[in-house]
Structure formats: structure tokens, C-alpha cells
Design a protein around this motif. Structure first.
Motif, PDB file in Angstrom:
ATOM      1  N   GLN A 135       3.383   1.766  -0.556  1.00 12.67           N
ATOM      2  CA  GLN A 135       4.780   0.867  -0.110  1.00 12.67           C
ATOM      3  C   GLN A 135       5.357   0.702  -1.401  1.00 12.67           C
ATOM      4  O   GLN A 135       6.456   0.707  -1.397  1.00 12.67           O
ATOM      5  CB  GLN A 135       3.741  -0.314  -0.136  1.00 12.67           C
ATOM      6  CG  GLN A 135       4.638  -1.609   0.175  1.00 12.67           C
ATOM      7  CD  GLN A 135       5.528  -1.053   1.791  1.00 12.67           C
ATOM      8  OE1 GLN A 135       5.039  -0.900   2.533  1.00 12.67           O
ATOM      9  NE2 GLN A 135       6.867  -1.298   1.465  1.00 12.67           N
ATOM     10  N   HIS A 136       5.038   1.071  -2.893  1.00  7.84           N
ATOM     11  CA  HIS A 136       5.532   0.241  -4.357  1.00  7.84           C
ATOM     12  C   HIS A 136       6.169   1.315  -4.484  1.00  7.84           C
ATOM     13  O   HIS A 136       7.892   0.659  -4.530  1.00  7.84           O
ATOM     14  CB  HIS A 136       4.639   0.157  -5.107  1.00  7.84           C
ATOM     15  CG  HIS A 136       5.396   0.627  -6.518  1.00  7.84           C
ATOM     16  ND1 HIS A 136       6.092  -1.119  -7.282  1.00  7.84           N
ATOM     17  CD2 HIS A 136       5.462   1.510  -7.436  1.00  7.84           C
ATOM     18  CE1 HIS A 136       6.526  -0.499  -7.998  1.00  7.84           C
ATOM     19  NE2 HIS A 136       6.559   0.598  -8.241  1.00  7.84           N
ATOM     20  N   ASN A 139       9.567   1.055  -1.948  1.00  8.87           N
ATOM     21  CA  ASN A 139      10.582   0.683  -2.441  1.00  8.87           C
ATOM     22  C   ASN A 139      11.383   0.934  -4.072  1.00  8.87           C
ATOM     23  O   ASN A 139      12.633   1.221  -3.591  1.00  8.87           O
ATOM     24  CB  ASN A 139       9.442  -0.359  -3.251  1.00  8.87           C
ATOM     25  CG  ASN A 139       9.202  -1.401  -1.639  1.00  8.87           C
ATOM     26  OD1 ASN A 139       9.351  -1.305  -0.239  1.00  8.87           O
ATOM     27  ND2 ASN A 139       8.585  -1.922  -1.633  1.00  8.87           N
ATOM     28  N   THR A 143      15.065   1.699  -4.642  1.00  7.51           N
ATOM     29  CA  THR A 143      16.194   0.982  -5.467  1.00  7.51           C
ATOM     30  C   THR A 143      16.511   2.290  -6.589  1.00  7.51           C
ATOM     31  O   THR A 143      17.167   1.965  -6.692  1.00  7.51           O
ATOM     32  CB  THR A 143      14.891   0.822  -6.121  1.00  7.51           C
ATOM     33  OG1 THR A 143      14.180  -0.656  -5.245  1.00  7.51           O
ATOM     34  CG2 THR A 143      15.366  -0.587  -7.817  1.00  7.51           C
TER      35      THR A 143
END
Ligand code: SF4
Length: 175
Positions: A135-136, A139, A143
Motif C-alpha cells: 500500500q505504501h 502511494n 507521489t
């Protein structure tokens, strides 16, 4: 633009450093740390045991192309070996290794782990990938893609790591 392991590592050290690098502003020749790291890499590479292979990976996630080059992969044991000069940026090294594990997973190679080796410190760290990490990383790549497309350079992080960064003079010379 694609996201690779170097950008993942730089982003976790400093988003500004990643932005400068991805916009073609490179000052690595002024960095002793990078020079030492390259020497360490070349020395380690020349001594690479035959059981390790070099692999180049690619995948696409949410329409973002991902690429990675792993220098030392033990396909039999399913272990990535990454050699690092110092553990100053260990968190960033861990995310780079997790990104490579994820890339292998996206290429239908599950259950891989990584070992970060610090020959000068005579230590090593084992890295595994969790669902939280995935999940990190999703993300993070979003970004990074926004930063790649942005004309605005992120703010300085004003950290003690700045003194060993190749962009130190660029960031602080006029202060
Ligand atoms: S000197 Fe500090 S703020 Fe500037 S790019 Fe390097 S780590 Fe980031």
C-alpha cells in the motif's frame, strides 16, 4: 515516465533530492559518498558468486511503468542481495529492496526476501514485504509520478543527512 528503484530510494531520503535527480540535475561527481559507493559496488560485483544473477524487471501498476535492475539475485533461494556502504539511509535502502520484491511479485515470483549487506560495518538486515508495504509503495509511486511532472522543486528537508548529499551546495550555498 517510469519509476525505478533509484527513485524509490532517493524519495525516501529526500523528495527534493529525487526531484533534482529526475529533472536531470546531477552532481554525483561531487559526492564522495556516491564515489565510494560505486567503488564498493564494482568491487562486490567483480566478486559476485556464480549462484547470483543480474536481472532486469519491469511491470505496470495503475498505468505507471515500473522498472528495476537487481545485481545479485539468488533465484534458487529467492533472495535479493543488496550491498550498501553505510546504514545512514537504511530506511531508504529497505524501501528500495521492498520495491524490488514487489516487482518480482508483479512478475509472478512470490515469497522473495532481500538481505541488505553492509560489508564495512560487518552487518546485514533481512527485508520482507507486507501488505502494508505494498500500500505504501503504491502511494509512493503515485507521489513520485506527480513530482516527475511538477515544475516545483520540493522544500529542503534540513536534515543532518544534507551534509553528505551531493546537492548540499546547490541547496545551501546562498544561505
Ligand atoms: S542537501 Fe538536503 S535538502 Fe538538499 S537535496 Fe540533499 S538531502 Fe535534500
Amino acid at each position: 515516465m517510469s519509476v525505478n528503484g533509484t527513485l524509490i530510494q532517493l524519495f525516501h531520503i529526500c523528495p527534493r533530492e529525487m526531484w533534482l535527480h529526475t529533472h536531470g540535475i546531477n552532481m554525483e561527481h561531487t559526492s564522495e559518498t556516491v564515489y565510494d559507493g560505486k567503488l564498493l559496488h564494482e568491487t562486490s560485483y567483480s566478486q559476485r558468486p556464480e549462484k547470483y544473477t543480474e536481472i532486469t524487471l519491469s511491470a505496470c501498476f495503475n498505468n505507471i511503468p515500473l522498472t528495476g535492475k537487481i545485481d545479485f539475485y539468488d533465484a534458487k533461494q529467492k533472495i535479493i542481495h543488496e550491498t550498501k556502504r553505510s546504514d545512514k539511509a537504511e530506511v531508504a535502502h529497505e524501501w528500495q529492496a521492498k520495491f524490488y520484491i514487489w516487482l518480482l511479485l508483479l512478475n509472478d515470483i512470490p515469497d522473495v526476501q532481500a538481505i541488505l549487506e553492509y560489508p564495512k560495518l560487518r552487518t546485514s538486515t533481512t527485508v520482507q514485504l507486507t501488505s502494508y508495504d505494498i500500500q505504501h509503495l503504491t502511494n509512493t509511486i503515485t507521489t513520485i509520478q506527480h513530482l516527475q511532472q511538477s515544475d516545483k522543486c520540493p522544500d529542503k528537508i534540513k536534515s543532518k543527512i544534507c551534509k553528505s548529499c551531493s546537492y548540499y551546495e546547490l541547496c545551501y550555498i546562498e544561505e
